[in-house]
Design a protein around this motif. Structure first.
Motif, PDB file in Angstrom:
ATOM      1  N   UNK A 136       0.835  -1.209   0.000  1.00  0.00           N
ATOM      2  CA  UNK A 136       0.000   0.000   0.000  1.00  0.00           C
ATOM      3  C   UNK A 136       0.865   1.253   0.000  1.00  0.00           C
ATOM      4  N   UNK A 137       1.962   1.233   0.743  1.00  0.00           N
ATOM      5  CA  UNK A 137       2.863   2.384   0.783  1.00  0.00           C
ATOM      6  C   UNK A 137       3.487   2.637  -0.589  1.00  0.00           C
ATOM      7  N   UNK A 138       3.799   1.571  -1.312  1.00  0.00           N
ATOM      8  CA  UNK A 138       4.335   1.745  -2.655  1.00  0.00           C
ATOM      9  C   UNK A 138       3.295   2.350  -3.603  1.00  0.00           C
ATOM     10  N   UNK A 139       2.060   1.926  -3.459  1.00  0.00           N
ATOM     11  CA  UNK A 139       0.982   2.528  -4.279  1.00  0.00           C
ATOM     12  C   UNK A 139       0.826   4.014  -3.965  1.00  0.00           C
ATOM     13  N   UNK A 140       0.933   4.350  -2.678  1.00  0.00           N
ATOM     14  CA  UNK A 140       0.822   5.744  -2.291  1.00  0.00           C
ATOM     15  C   UNK A 140       1.973   6.577  -2.872  1.00  0.00           C
ATOM     16  N   UNK A 141       3.174   6.015  -2.880  1.00  0.00           N
ATOM     17  CA  UNK A 141       4.321   6.732  -3.466  1.00  0.00           C
ATOM     18  C   UNK A 141       4.120   6.968  -4.958  1.00  0.00           C
ATOM     19  N   UNK A 142       3.610   5.967  -5.665  1.00  0.00           N
ATOM     20  CA  UNK A 142       3.358   6.122  -7.109  1.00  0.00           C
ATOM     21  C   UNK A 142       2.276   7.177  -7.388  1.00  0.00           C
ATOM     22  N   UNK A 143       1.292   7.240  -6.524  1.00  0.00           N
ATOM     23  CA  UNK A 143       0.238   8.242  -6.701  1.00  0.00           C
ATOM     24  C   UNK A 143       0.788   9.640  -6.473  1.00  0.00           C
ATOM     25  N   UNK A 144       1.680   9.803  -5.500  1.00  0.00           N
ATOM     26  CA  UNK A 144       2.313  11.111  -5.293  1.00  0.00           C
ATOM     27  C   UNK A 144       3.131  11.520  -6.522  1.00  0.00           C
ATOM     28  N   UNK A 145       3.846  10.564  -7.120  1.00  0.00           N
ATOM     29  CA  UNK A 145       4.597  10.868  -8.331  1.00  0.00           C
ATOM     30  C   UNK A 145       3.673  11.247  -9.493  1.00  0.00           C
ATOM     31  N   UNK A 146       2.546  10.590  -9.579  1.00  0.00           N
ATOM     32  CA  UNK A 146       1.578  10.916 -10.634  1.00  0.00           C
ATOM     33  C   UNK A 146       1.024  12.325 -10.464  1.00  0.00           C
ATOM     34  N   UNK A 147       0.748  12.703  -9.209  1.00  0.00           N
ATOM     35  CA  UNK A 147       0.244  14.053  -8.965  1.00  0.00           C
ATOM     36  C   UNK A 147       1.289  15.108  -9.326  1.00  0.00           C
ATOM     37  N   UNK A 148       2.535  14.853  -8.953  1.00  0.00           N
ATOM     38  CA  UNK A 148       3.604  15.816  -9.276  1.00  0.00           C
ATOM     39  C   UNK A 148       3.800  15.928 -10.784  1.00  0.00           C
ATOM     40  N   UNK A 149       3.683  14.814 -11.517  1.00  0.00           N
ATOM     41  CA  UNK A 149       3.846  14.850 -12.976  1.00  0.00           C
ATOM     42  C   UNK A 149       2.768  15.684 -13.655  1.00  0.00           C
ATOM     43  N   UNK A 150       1.601  15.805 -13.043  1.00  0.00           N
ATOM     44  CA  UNK A 150       0.508  16.595 -13.608  1.00  0.00           C
ATOM     45  C   UNK A 150       0.406  17.991 -13.001  1.00  0.00           C
ATOM     46  N   UNK A 151       1.470  18.441 -12.308  1.00  0.00           N
ATOM     47  CA  UNK A 151       1.497  19.796 -11.781  1.00  0.00           C
ATOM     48  C   UNK A 151       0.791  19.970 -10.461  1.00  0.00           C
ATOM     49  N   UNK A 152       0.540  18.889  -9.735  1.00  0.00           N
ATOM     50  CA  UNK A 152      -0.156  18.961  -8.451  1.00  0.00           C
ATOM     51  C   UNK A 152       0.870  18.709  -7.349  1.00  0.00           C
ATOM     52  N   UNK A 153       1.001  19.657  -6.466  1.00  0.00           N
ATOM     53  CA  UNK A 153       1.969  19.547  -5.362  1.00  0.00           C
ATOM     54  C   UNK A 153       1.239  19.586  -4.025  1.00  0.00           C
ATOM     55  N   UNK A 154       1.838  18.934  -3.036  1.00  0.00           N
ATOM     56  CA  UNK A 154       1.236  18.819  -1.712  1.00  0.00           C
ATOM     57  C   UNK A 154       1.727  19.953  -0.815  1.00  0.00           C
ATOM     58  N   UNK A 155       0.809  20.473   0.003  1.00  0.00           N
ATOM     59  CA  UNK A 155       1.124  21.564   0.935  1.00  0.00           C
ATOM     60  C   UNK A 155       0.965  21.029   2.356  1.00  0.00           C
ATOM     61  N   UNK A 156       2.066  20.993   3.118  1.00  0.00           N
ATOM     62  CA  UNK A 156       2.057  20.565   4.521  1.00  0.00           C
ATOM     63  C   UNK A 156       2.600  21.709   5.366  1.00  0.00           C
ATOM     64  N   UNK A 157       1.735  22.561   5.902  1.00  0.00           N
ATOM     65  CA  UNK A 157       2.203  23.807   6.555  1.00  0.00           C
ATOM     66  C   UNK A 157       2.483  23.667   8.045  1.00  0.00           C
ATOM     67  N   UNK A 158       2.884  22.535   8.533  1.00  0.00           N
ATOM     68  CA  UNK A 158       3.126  22.364   9.958  1.00  0.00           C
ATOM     69  C   UNK A 158       4.300  23.232  10.398  1.00  0.00           C
ATOM     70  N   UNK A 159       4.054  24.086  11.430  1.00  0.00           N
ATOM     71  CA  UNK A 159       5.076  24.972  11.953  1.00  0.00           C
ATOM     72  C   UNK A 159       5.235  26.255  11.159  1.00  0.00           C
TER      73      UNK A 159
END
Length: 294
Positions: free
Chosen positions: A206-229
């Motif tokens: 499942x963790x590998x699937x999640x990593x591939x999905x993050x790569x797919x989002x980045x390839x389509x111009x979608x970036x994650x925002x984690x504003x902790x701190x």
């Protein structure tokens, strides 16, 4: 069929009659010639009868020539049969003189007066104003065309960049669910992961699937925002609650409930966060009034 036969029979009859006449004339000519020869042998001086015989012979020869010409010439009835009937002319061409007479006379226009220098200057000014007006209209139309082209180009670029926004919003929700599942398995069920190698392999998949999905989002111009701190930004963050924390400045993000996402520089989903509450300010002392002082 009957009329041609009648015409041919009449032609033959006329030809036979002409031949009979020719034979008779030839016989008469022979008789006259014999008598003329006999009289000439008896007397050298020709008599009146001889002169008349000689003229008769000449007339006979002329008549013979006429008969030959008549024999060679086609019959009028046969000529009428061979020639096709001519149709009468229905339209007669009028002579050009009649057309010229029938045409109305053209009115002669009076000669126009010559233009003066002042008239020419006025016309030149009108033409210059017309040129300026047309040039202004042309420039405005050209600018409008450029604006339309620019807006169309921007719309195409916008469609390429943000056409997947609706699909991306649905996809990031699934990514959140997978992240929560893997985080719970790694933090809470460490004992189960160590005890069951099969469960551990399942979580790693499942963790590998999640990593591939993050790569797919980045390839389509979608970036994650984690504003902790980080400092709270109302353009990227959505505050859900406030907590007092004297160790941190007010407005600092202390908790992240859902990560935010940005697609090509535009906010796709704001991050749901909790921030530090500002400390309460002490009450301000109001200056005493003259009555209270007394």
């Amino acid at each position: 069929m009957l009329l041609p036969r009648m015409i041919s029979s009449s032609t033959r009859v006329c030809a036979q009659t002409a031949e009979n006449r020719h034979h008779m004339v030839s016989k008469i000519t022979t008789l006259f010639s014999r008598s003329f020869c006999a009289s000439e042998s008896s007397s050298h001086r020709p008599s009146s009868a001889d002169r008349y015989g000689h003229s008769s012979a000449r007339e006979a020869s002329q008549h013979q020539q006429q008969q030959q010409q008549h024999r060679t010439r086609p019959h009028p009835s046969a000529q009428q049969q061979t020639q096709p009937p001519q149709q009468p002319h229905t339209q007669q061409q009028q002579p050009p003189q009649a057309d010229a007479a029938a045409a109305p006379p053209q009115q002669q226009q009076p000669p126009q007066p010559a233009k003066t220098v002042l008239d020419l200057q006025l016309e030149l000014e009108e033409k210059n104003e017309m040129v300026v007006d047309l040039k202004d209209k042309f420039m405005r139309a050209l600018a409008e065309c450029e604006n339309v082209r620019r807006r169309a180009r921007e719309e195409v670029d916008r469609g390429k960049k943000f056409g997947l926004s609706d699909f991306a919003k649905s996809l990031v929700n699934i990514v959140d669910d997978i992240e929560r599942a893997t985080d719970y398995a790694n933090e809470k069920d460490k004992v189960a992961l160590d005890a069951s190698p099969e469960f551990k392999t399942y979580v790693e998949g499942i963790a590998m699937c999640l990593t591939n999905m993050h790569k797919l989002l980045v390839a389509n111009g979608i970036s994650k925002v984690t504003p902790l701190g980080e400092k709270f930004d109302p353009n990227l963050h959505m505050a859900q609650f406030e907590v007092p924390d004297p160790t941190k400045p007010a407005g600092t993000v202390t908790h992240v409930l859902k990560s935010g996402y940005v697609i090509n520089g535009r906010i796709l989903r704001p991050a749901q966060v909790g921030i530090v509450k500002a400390p309460p300010q002490p009450p301000q002392q109001q200056p005493a009034t003259p009555a209270e002082a007394a």
